[in-house]
Enzyme design. Structure first.
Site, PDB file in Angstrom:
ATOM      1  N   ASP A  78       6.106  -1.903   0.378  1.00  2.60           N
ATOM      2  CA  ASP A  78       5.952  -0.565  -0.178  1.00  2.60           C
ATOM      3  C   ASP A  78       5.652   0.473   0.893  1.00  2.60           C
ATOM      4  O   ASP A  78       6.077   1.624   0.788  1.00  2.60           O
ATOM      5  CB  ASP A  78       4.831  -0.555  -1.221  1.00  2.60           C
ATOM      6  CG  ASP A  78       5.304  -1.098  -2.566  1.00  2.60           C
ATOM      7  OD1 ASP A  78       6.338  -1.789  -2.584  1.00  2.60           O
ATOM      8  OD2 ASP A  78       4.645  -0.835  -3.576  1.00  2.60           O
ATOM      9  N   CYS A 119       2.921  -9.571  -1.364  1.00  2.00           N
ATOM     10  CA  CYS A 119       2.831  -8.125  -1.503  1.00  2.00           C
ATOM     11  C   CYS A 119       3.134  -7.645  -2.912  1.00  2.00           C
ATOM     12  O   CYS A 119       3.405  -8.414  -3.803  1.00  2.00           O
ATOM     13  CB  CYS A 119       3.689  -7.440  -0.440  1.00  2.00           C
ATOM     14  SG  CYS A 119       2.948  -7.610   1.204  1.00  2.00           S
ATOM     15  N   ASP A 120       3.125  -6.333  -3.074  1.00  2.00           N
ATOM     16  CA  ASP A 120       2.840  -5.649  -4.331  1.00  2.00           C
ATOM     17  C   ASP A 120       3.558  -6.177  -5.569  1.00  2.00           C
ATOM     18  O   ASP A 120       2.930  -6.555  -6.546  1.00  2.00           O
ATOM     19  CB  ASP A 120       3.146  -4.163  -4.178  1.00  2.00           C
ATOM     20  CG  ASP A 120       2.233  -3.490  -3.169  1.00  2.00           C
ATOM     21  OD1 ASP A 120       1.846  -4.151  -2.189  1.00  2.00           O
ATOM     22  OD2 ASP A 120       1.917  -2.314  -3.350  1.00  2.00           O
ATOM     23  N   LYS A 121       4.889  -6.153  -5.610  1.00  2.00           N
ATOM     24  CA  LYS A 121       5.618  -6.527  -6.824  1.00  2.00           C
ATOM     25  C   LYS A 121       5.967  -8.005  -6.822  1.00  2.00           C
ATOM     26  O   LYS A 121       6.358  -8.552  -7.850  1.00  2.00           O
ATOM     27  CB  LYS A 121       6.905  -5.689  -6.964  1.00  2.00           C
ATOM     28  CG  LYS A 121       6.699  -4.203  -6.779  1.00  2.00           C
ATOM     29  CD  LYS A 121       5.519  -3.661  -7.577  1.00  2.00           C
ATOM     30  CE  LYS A 121       5.110  -2.277  -7.157  1.00  2.00           C
ATOM     31  NZ  LYS A 121       4.574  -2.157  -5.811  1.00  2.00           N
ATOM     32  N   GLU A 443       5.812   5.267  -6.050  1.00  2.00           N
ATOM     33  CA  GLU A 443       4.403   5.487  -5.703  1.00  2.00           C
ATOM     34  C   GLU A 443       4.254   6.830  -4.994  1.00  2.00           C
ATOM     35  O   GLU A 443       5.116   7.241  -4.222  1.00  2.00           O
ATOM     36  CB  GLU A 443       3.890   4.371  -4.792  1.00  2.00           C
ATOM     37  CG  GLU A 443       3.668   3.057  -5.501  1.00  2.00           C
ATOM     38  CD  GLU A 443       3.043   2.002  -4.616  1.00  2.00           C
ATOM     39  OE1 GLU A 443       2.612   0.979  -5.145  1.00  2.00           O
ATOM     40  OE2 GLU A 443       2.994   2.201  -3.390  1.00  2.00           O
ATOM     41  N   SER A 469       0.057   4.162  -5.054  1.00  2.00           N
ATOM     42  CA  SER A 469      -0.314   3.012  -4.245  1.00  2.00           C
ATOM     43  C   SER A 469      -1.779   2.694  -4.485  1.00  2.00           C
ATOM     44  O   SER A 469      -2.581   3.582  -4.788  1.00  2.00           O
ATOM     45  CB  SER A 469      -0.087   3.327  -2.769  1.00  2.00           C
ATOM     46  OG  SER A 469      -0.744   2.380  -1.953  1.00  2.00           O
TER      47      SER A 469
END
Length: 554
Positions: A78, A119-121, A443, A469
């Site tokens: 991201d 990480c994020d997703k 984001e 974020s």
């Protein structure tokens, strides 16, 4: 064994011949076959070392009598995707990850799965797949990055890096200062070092019962992370033997536990997108409004970056997620009877766990605040709700009223902020950035960081149908539902309208009469789609609103 469908009997001899083509021996194929879903790649700092984690997991599987078979999952960084069209492709990968993992797992009839995200997703996408496929599964993430150090000894991180750009535009930091942050903010592999989305979700894999202790907090570069990976590989064999499946773990009570820990840790607002989406795959309904009820009785115990000046390595040293959970059990805030991927109950997992640093993890009787880290706001601007990380909001901005400064894209808002066209007291409104309108719900770390970096963090709010974020701090209110592209009232806001924000009372109100809003709605025309081809166009046609977790609907 499920894998018998690809290796047992004369009818499966053609399938077996292809397994032999891979070099597997008869002895290996007599054992349970465990899919190892590796998110290793060479573009995401949180994933650059996952080849080592993957090998350690495979070693653990073999040591416990299984045969590991690796296949990949994608992941977007991201931070690298931030601030340009690439961010439209971040949230949407969650569903690509879930779909592709489902396809690989079922097509090849694995007996169990070990998910290796970071990480994020990537984390929620694999949790969605785990719930959907529902064969024995456990998670072993890559772990957090270490905090950086500036020359004067101060520690730093990615959120400081983005704010440094705002400070440069405000004239309070020169190019050399920006360069110092650039060289030092991200000093190692791992997911960025604060309680941002990746670390929030990795911590919640422990809280919800899908990972071993330390999965959310052991730093990526430490050897303890490799030992955790080996133990995770060993543990999947027990889960397969006992047939403990994700939906045995991912119950309504487990999601309640996860939301409670979320509030105590002060996690990213993105958890309010991901937990409902994961729950949907597990056949559990989560009402976004329930978050406020949980928050009302869950003290906020941690102020990790961006809310404070401590980092994931500090949380780990203090006892990690289990120490936070142990504090919560003192007030009976968790259901400790639930089975977890350790093969034990929550109560058994927490036996003997202590809070080793009350400055990092506040004791339950001395919290940072009596309420949790996230609040869901409602009002005529967001009838279906919107979300704010209240633990990272300056006290003077918890209640705020000011004129709307309206932008139809993140890019236009950034240009105005850097041009110093935003004034103290303003409420910046960024719309048509939601799941459909973006598409992809970008984001907004760049505008929020610019606001803070330019010294406006204690006087300017930002409201958007996009998202933030986990590194965002300040009065940043996202996930406005319904979104502008669906005709939500955020589409009707005009420059100078007064917006009243009352976070303690969970309210966000556009001070415009119902009659005036009706007149504006009659004249409103939805702008044409920003993207008309490819995956994003298909995504925009299927995606639900943010309050439902931005899930894809048939």
């Amino acid at each position: 064994m499920l894998s018998d469908n690809i290796k047992r009997g004369v009818e499966r001899a053609p399938n077996l011949s292809l397994l032999y083509a891979l070099g597997y021996t008869k002895e290996e194929l007599e054992k349970p076959i465990i899919g190892v879903v590796s998110s290793y790649n060479e573009i995401v700092p949180g994933h650059m070392h996952l080849d080592k984690i993957t090998q350690a997991v495979k070693d653990g599987i073999r040591a416990a009598g299984g045969t590991p078979v690796m296949f990949p999952a994608i992941a977007v960084c991201d931070g690298i995707a931030m601030g340009h069209i690439g961010m439209k492709y971040s949230l949407v990968t969650r569903d690509l990850i879930a779909d592709s993992t489902e396809a690989m797992a079922i097509a090849h009839q694995f007996d169990g799965l070990v998910m290796i995200p970071n990480c994020d997703k990537n984390v929620p996408g694999l949790l969605m797949a785990a719930a959907r496929v529902n064969i024995p599964t456990i998670f072993c993430s890559g772990g957090p990055m270490l905090a950086g150090h500036l020359r004067d000894g101060r520690r730093t991180c990615l959120s400081h890096m983005f704010e440094a750009v705002g400070a440069y535009h405000a004239g309070t930091l020169d190019e050399a200062g920006v360069e110092e942050y650039t060289e030092n903010a991200c000093p190692s592999c791992g997911s960025c070092s604060g309680m941002y989305t990746a670390n929030s979700m990795n911590c919640l894999t422990e809280a919800i019962g899908m990972a071993l202790r330390g999965n959310g907090s052991i730093p990526a570069p430490w050897s303890a992370r490799l030992r955790l990976a080996k133990h995770t590989g060993m543990k999947i064999m027990e889960l397969v033997e006992r047939n403990i499946q994700p939906r045995d773990i991912l119950t309504a009570a487990a999601f309640h536990n996860a939301e409670t820990v979320d509030m105590a840790l002060g996690c990213s607002t993105n958890t309010m997108l991901h937990l409902p989406a994961i729950a949907h795959e597990a056949g559990v309904d989560i009402d976004l409004a329930a978050a406020n009820a949980i928050s009302a009785k869950t003290p906020n115990l941690c102020h990790l970056a961006p809310a404070g000046d401590t980092f994931m390595e500090d949380l780990d040293r203090a006892g990690g997620v289990y120490a936070v959970m142990a504090e919560l059990t003192k007030k009976g805030l968790l259901d400790t009877s639930l089975i977890t991927a350790t093969g034990k109950t929550v109560a058994e997992n927490l036996a003997g766990v202590q809070n080793l640093d009350p400055e990092i993890i506040r004791p339950i009787d001395n919290p940072y605040s009596q309420n949790g880290g996230i609040a869901v706001l409602r009002g005529n601007l967001a009838p279906d709700g919107c979300v704010v990380k209240q633990s990272a909001v300056a006290p003077e901005m918890m209640v705020h009223e000011g004129p709307a400064r309206v932008f139809d894209s993140e890019d236009d808002a950034i240009a105005a902020i850097y041009a110093r066209k935003i004034n103290p007291g303003d409420v910046v409104v960024i719309r048509y950035e939601g799941p459909k309108g973006g598409p992809g719900m970008r984001e907004m770390l760049n505008p929020t960081s610019a606001i803070v970096g330019m010294g406006l963090g204690s006087s300017v709010a930002l409201i958007t149908d996009g998202r933030f974020s986990g590194a965002t701090r300040g009065a940043a209110i996202g996930h406005v539902s319904p979104e502008a592209a669906s005709g939500g009232n955020i589409a009707l806001v005009r420059e100078g309208d007064i917006i009243a924000i009352d976070i303690p009372n969970c309210s966000v109100v556009l001070k415009v009469s119902d009659e005036e809003l009706a007149a504006r709605r009659a004249a409103w025309v939805c702008p044409p789609p920003k993207v008309t081809t490819g995956y994003l166009a298909r995504y925009a046609k299927l995606v639900s609103s943010a309050d439902k977790g931005a899930i894809l609907e048939a």
